[in-house]
Design a protein around this motif. Structure first.
Motif, PDB file in Angstrom:
ATOM      1  N   HIS A  76       0.809  -1.294  -0.299  1.00 37.84           N
ATOM      2  CA  HIS A  76       0.327  -0.014  -0.064  1.00 37.84           C
ATOM      3  C   HIS A  76       1.227   1.578   0.376  1.00 37.84           C
ATOM      4  O   HIS A  76       2.427   1.111   0.055  1.00 37.84           O
ATOM      5  CB  HIS A  76      -1.310   0.142   1.131  1.00 37.84           C
ATOM      6  CG  HIS A  76      -0.369  -0.242   2.858  1.00 37.84           C
ATOM      7  ND1 HIS A  76       0.931  -0.794   3.597  1.00 37.84           N
ATOM      8  CD2 HIS A  76      -0.555   1.022   3.308  1.00 37.84           C
ATOM      9  CE1 HIS A  76       0.957  -0.413   4.790  1.00 37.84           C
ATOM     10  NE2 HIS A  76       0.242   0.597   4.233  1.00 37.84           N
ATOM     11  N   HIS A  78       1.314   3.561   1.622  1.00 41.71           N
ATOM     12  CA  HIS A  78       1.463   4.697   3.058  1.00 41.71           C
ATOM     13  C   HIS A  78       3.622   4.909   2.905  1.00 41.71           C
ATOM     14  O   HIS A  78       3.946   3.867   2.619  1.00 41.71           O
ATOM     15  CB  HIS A  78       1.382   3.908   4.316  1.00 41.71           C
ATOM     16  CG  HIS A  78       0.721   4.204   4.643  1.00 41.71           C
ATOM     17  ND1 HIS A  78      -0.445   3.815   5.434  1.00 41.71           N
ATOM     18  CD2 HIS A  78      -0.436   5.190   3.862  1.00 41.71           C
ATOM     19  CE1 HIS A  78      -1.993   4.210   5.525  1.00 41.71           C
ATOM     20  NE2 HIS A  78      -1.588   5.126   4.448  1.00 41.71           N
ATOM     21  N   ASP A  80       5.897   4.967   5.334  1.00 42.42           N
ATOM     22  CA  ASP A  80       6.722   3.724   5.652  1.00 42.42           C
ATOM     23  C   ASP A  80       7.240   2.181   4.840  1.00 42.42           C
ATOM     24  O   ASP A  80       7.410   1.173   5.713  1.00 42.42           O
ATOM     25  CB  ASP A  80       6.497   3.654   7.030  1.00 42.42           C
ATOM     26  CG  ASP A  80       5.066   2.841   7.644  1.00 42.42           C
ATOM     27  OD1 ASP A  80       4.240   3.506   6.963  1.00 42.42           O
ATOM     28  OD2 ASP A  80       4.521   2.151   8.132  1.00 42.42           O
ATOM     29  N   HIS A  81       6.454   2.018   3.919  1.00 42.66           N
ATOM     30  CA  HIS A  81       6.015   0.739   2.869  1.00 42.66           C
ATOM     31  C   HIS A  81       6.509   1.131   2.055  1.00 42.66           C
ATOM     32  O   HIS A  81       6.968  -0.072   1.496  1.00 42.66           O
ATOM     33  CB  HIS A  81       5.169   0.561   2.859  1.00 42.66           C
ATOM     34  CG  HIS A  81       4.509   0.078   4.440  1.00 42.66           C
ATOM     35  ND1 HIS A  81       4.270  -1.209   4.346  1.00 42.66           N
ATOM     36  CD2 HIS A  81       3.837   0.856   5.282  1.00 42.66           C
ATOM     37  CE1 HIS A  81       4.084  -1.463   5.687  1.00 42.66           C
ATOM     38  NE2 HIS A  81       3.559  -0.568   6.453  1.00 42.66           N
ATOM     39  N   HIS A 141      -7.752  -1.217   5.963  1.00 42.25           N
ATOM     40  CA  HIS A 141      -6.309  -0.196   6.393  1.00 42.25           C
ATOM     41  C   HIS A 141      -6.737   1.873   5.556  1.00 42.25           C
ATOM     42  O   HIS A 141      -6.085   1.556   4.822  1.00 42.25           O
ATOM     43  CB  HIS A 141      -5.042  -0.835   5.649  1.00 42.25           C
ATOM     44  CG  HIS A 141      -4.397   0.075   6.260  1.00 42.25           C
ATOM     45  ND1 HIS A 141      -4.085  -0.062   7.548  1.00 42.25           N
ATOM     46  CD2 HIS A 141      -2.760   0.899   5.769  1.00 42.25           C
ATOM     47  CE1 HIS A 141      -2.612   0.765   7.805  1.00 42.25           C
ATOM     48  NE2 HIS A 141      -2.122   1.315   6.868  1.00 42.25           N
ATOM     49  N   ASP A 164      -0.777  -4.052   6.322  1.00 38.15           N
ATOM     50  CA  ASP A 164      -0.728  -2.872   7.647  1.00 38.15           C
ATOM     51  C   ASP A 164      -2.485  -3.597   7.405  1.00 38.15           C
ATOM     52  O   ASP A 164      -3.842  -3.548   6.503  1.00 38.15           O
ATOM     53  CB  ASP A 164      -1.030  -1.989   7.459  1.00 38.15           C
ATOM     54  CG  ASP A 164       1.025  -0.768   7.959  1.00 38.15           C
ATOM     55  OD1 ASP A 164       1.620  -2.471   7.645  1.00 38.15           O
ATOM     56  OD2 ASP A 164       1.053  -0.233   7.934  1.00 38.15           O
TER      57      ASP A 164
HETATM   58 ZN   LIG Z   1      -0.107   1.531   6.603  1.00 41.00          ZN
END
Ligand SMILES: [Zn+2]
Ligand SMILES: [Zn+2]
Ligand SMILES: [Zn+2]
Length: 249
Positions: A76, A78, A80-81, A141, A164
Motif C-alpha cells: 500500500h 504509506h 513507511d512501506h 487499512h 497493514d
Molecule cells: Zn499503512
C-alpha cells in the motif's frame, strides 16, 4: 524459499526520535527492540524479492548482503512501506514493481525519476517471480482504498503476510489465506491497547487461530511493547525482530 524480516518496526521505528520509554531506551543498546521500518525479503536460488521498500532499505540491504532485487511488491502507499525506493538511485535501474494498480501508480508517481517498471496485480490472481507464486489479497487499512496482504507459495509451503490491516478482514480473504505454514501479521500495539487501522497482538493472534496458521510471527511493532526480551519471556508473544529468518525446503 527463505524469508527474512528486514524491518519489524511501525512508521516511526524504534527507537522513536525524541523518546526515552523503556523500549526505546533498550533499542538504543542495539537489542532486538531496535526496529527499522517494515520490509520483508523473499529469496530462492532464482533471486530476491522485496515486499515493501522501507525508508531503511539501504541499511537493510547492506545488512542482508543483497546486491540485486528482482522484484518489489508494494502492499500500500504509506511512506513507511515505500519511502526507501529512491535508495535504488545509482544502484539498480529498471526495478520491476508489482502491486494493486492504484498502489503501483501512486508510488511510481512519487519516485518517477527512477522509472520503475510497473506490473499490475489484481487481488486473488497469482503471478510468478523467482520460481514462486505470489498473490495479493484485500485487507482493511483506511483511508487506503485497496490495501493488500501478500501470499507466497513454493508449491509445498505457504507464507502469508497480512500487510497493514485492521482485524475485520473479509471472509473471502480469510478463506483464501487458510492454513499457512507461516503467518507474518501486523500487531502494532500490545493486547491492552485499542487501535484503529491496525491490529493489537490479541486481534492478530485471533486471526492466526482463525486461519489455522502453523506458525505466527508478529511484526510492524511499535514502541508500546515492553523491551523485546521481556515481552517474549513474560507474555510469550511471538514477536519478530530485524534479521529474523525462516527457511522452507
Ligand atoms: Zn499503512
Ligand atoms: Zn519510545
Ligand atoms: Zn505501516
Amino acid at each position: 524459499m527463505k524469508i527474512t524480516l528486514l524491518g519489524t518496526g511501525d512508521a516511526p521505528g524504534t527507537p522513536e526520535i525524541g523518546c526515552s520509554c523503556a523500549a526505546c531506551a533498550d533499542a538504543k543498546n542495539g537489542t532486538k527492540s531496535n526496529r527499522t521500518r517494515f520490509s520483508i525479503l523473499v529469496q530462492t536460488e532464482q533471486g530476491n524479492v522485496l515486499v515493501d521498500t522501507s525508508p531503511d532499505m539501504r541499511i537493510q540491504l547492506l545488512r542482508a548482503n543483497i546486491g540485486h532485487i528482482d522484484g518489489v511488491i508494494w502492499t500500500h502507499g504509506h511512506y513507511d512501506h515505500y519511502g526507501g525506493f529512491p535508495e535504488f538511485y545509482r544502484i539498480q535501474r529498471e526495478v520491476h514493481v508489482y502491486g494493486y494498480p492504484e498502489t503501483v501508480d501512486y508510488i511510481s508517481e512519487m519516485v518517477h525519476f527512477l522509472e520503475p517498471v510497473k506490473h499490475y496485480a489484481n487481488f486473488y490472481e497469482p503471478f510468478s517471480l523467482i520460481g514462486l507464486e505470489f498473490s495479493l489479497f484485500e485487507v482493511v487499512h483506511p483511508p487506503e482504498t485497496h490495501p493488500a496482504g501478500v501470499m507466497i507459495s513454493d508449491g509445498k509451503n505457504k507464507v502469508v503476510i497480512s500487510g497493514d490491516s485492521e482485524k475485520d478482514i473479509s471472509e473471502k480473504s480469510l478463506e483464501y489465506i487458510q492454513n499457512p505454514d507461516l503467518f507474518i501479521v501486523d500487531a502494532i500495539v500490545p493486547a491492552h491497547m485499542e487501535v484503529n487501522k491496525h491490529m493489537n497482538s490479541k486481534q492478530a493472534l485471533e486471526i492466526a487461530e482463525k486461519i489455522r496458521a502453523k506458525r505466527t510471527v508478529l511484526t510492524h511493532l511499535g514502541h508500546f511493547y515492553k523491551p523485546h526480551d521481556i515481552e517474549v519471556k513474560e507474555n510469550k508473544l511471538p514477536l519478530g525482530y530485524d534479521g529474523m529468518e525462516f527457511e522452507f525446503e
